[in-house]
Design an enzyme around this catalytic site. Sequence first.
Site, short mmCIF file in Angstrom:
data_model
loop_
_atom_site.label_atom_id
_atom_site.label_comp_id
_atom_site.label_asym_id
_atom_site.label_seq_id
_atom_site.Cartn_x
_atom_site.Cartn_y
_atom_site.Cartn_z
CG ASP A 104 85.80 14.06 1.54
OD1 ASP A 104 84.79 14.75 1.44
OD2 ASP A 104 86.19 13.30 0.63
CG PHE A 155 88.68 17.99 -5.05
CD1 PHE A 155 88.72 16.83 -4.28
CD2 PHE A 155 89.88 18.55 -5.47
CE1 PHE A 155 89.93 16.24 -3.96
CE2 PHE A 155 91.09 17.96 -5.16
CZ PHE A 155 91.11 16.80 -4.40
CB VAL A 156 88.84 22.92 -1.61
CG1 VAL A 156 87.40 23.39 -1.71
CG2 VAL A 156 89.03 22.02 -0.38
NE ARG A 168 101.04 18.14 -1.36
CZ ARG A 168 100.14 17.26 -0.90
NH1 ARG A 168 99.24 17.66 -0.05
NH2 ARG A 168 100.15 16.02 -1.30
P1 IMP Z 1 88.61 11.18 4.07
O1 IMP Z 1 89.35 9.93 4.38
O2 IMP Z 1 87.57 10.95 3.00
O3 IMP Z 1 88.05 11.89 5.26
O4 IMP Z 1 89.61 12.15 3.33
C1 IMP Z 1 90.62 12.75 3.97
C2 IMP Z 1 91.75 13.06 3.04
O5 IMP Z 1 91.35 13.10 1.66
C3 IMP Z 1 92.30 14.43 3.32
O6 IMP Z 1 93.31 14.38 4.32
C4 IMP Z 1 92.82 14.86 1.98
O7 IMP Z 1 94.14 14.37 1.81
C5 IMP Z 1 91.91 14.20 1.00
N1 IMP Z 1 90.82 15.11 0.59
C6 IMP Z 1 89.52 15.00 0.86
N2 IMP Z 1 88.81 16.01 0.32
C7 IMP Z 1 89.72 16.79 -0.32
C8 IMP Z 1 89.60 18.01 -1.09
O8 IMP Z 1 88.54 18.62 -1.30
N3 IMP Z 1 90.77 18.50 -1.57
C9 IMP Z 1 91.98 17.90 -1.37
N4 IMP Z 1 92.12 16.78 -0.67
C10 IMP Z 1 91.00 16.22 -0.15
#
Ligand code: IMP
Length: 180
Positions: A104, A155-156, A168
């Site tokens: 993300d 958000f998914v 999950r």
């Molecule tokens: P980042 O550090 O922002 O890249 O986020 C990574 C982590 O955030 C992922 O491994 C997920 O655990 C969580 N995450 C980010 N976007 C989503 C989403 O749309 N749904 C569920 N978990 C998410």
Amino acid sequence: MNADNCVIDILISEERLRERVRELGEEISRDYAPKPLLLIGILKGSAVFLADLLRCIDLTVDYDFVAVSSYGGEKSSSGVVRILKDTDAEVAGRDILIVEDIVDTGWTLRMSYLVENLLARNAASVKLCALLDKPGRRRVDIMVDYCGFQIDDEFVVGYGLDYEGRYRNLPYVGALKPEC
Ligand code: IMP
Ligand code: MG
């Protein structure tokens, strides 16, 4: 309430997931053959994807998990990340593929220093495979080497991804209703 009642729509069906995971497995097998591969999944979101991906890889392959903490809201990471559980596997000389559920902002990968940590321990190579990529949300420069699906800023949940520890177990990837 039944988990499925909270999902607004199915973004990626069970069938599309199965098909794409099989393609990724074939691509990874072609790219690494004949070398053995170590998959390192980031807990907990990647577990379902990793389990399916593993069985589509036609190489000598082993896997392990690492756990990282992310102190942020439930829907985004804060950029403060620690490795809580390191890999038990010997990494020196091994080709490693990090497996993530979704990239993300990119903070989790960048601030955990996971790639740097594995390279410092003399991993032969470290690449990244993510089921989902939200490039529109990226805050740090993280390259996904093997990407299942690029999705919009939404958000998914499902197929390992959670909201507050739920959903999950959904066999598909879906978007949450705003009231859920
Ligand atoms: P980042 O550090 O922002 O890249 O986020 C990574 C982590 O955030 C992922 O491994 C997920 O655990 C969580 N995450 C980010 N976007 C989503 C989403 O749309 N749904 C569920 N978990 C998410
Ligand atoms: Mg995660």
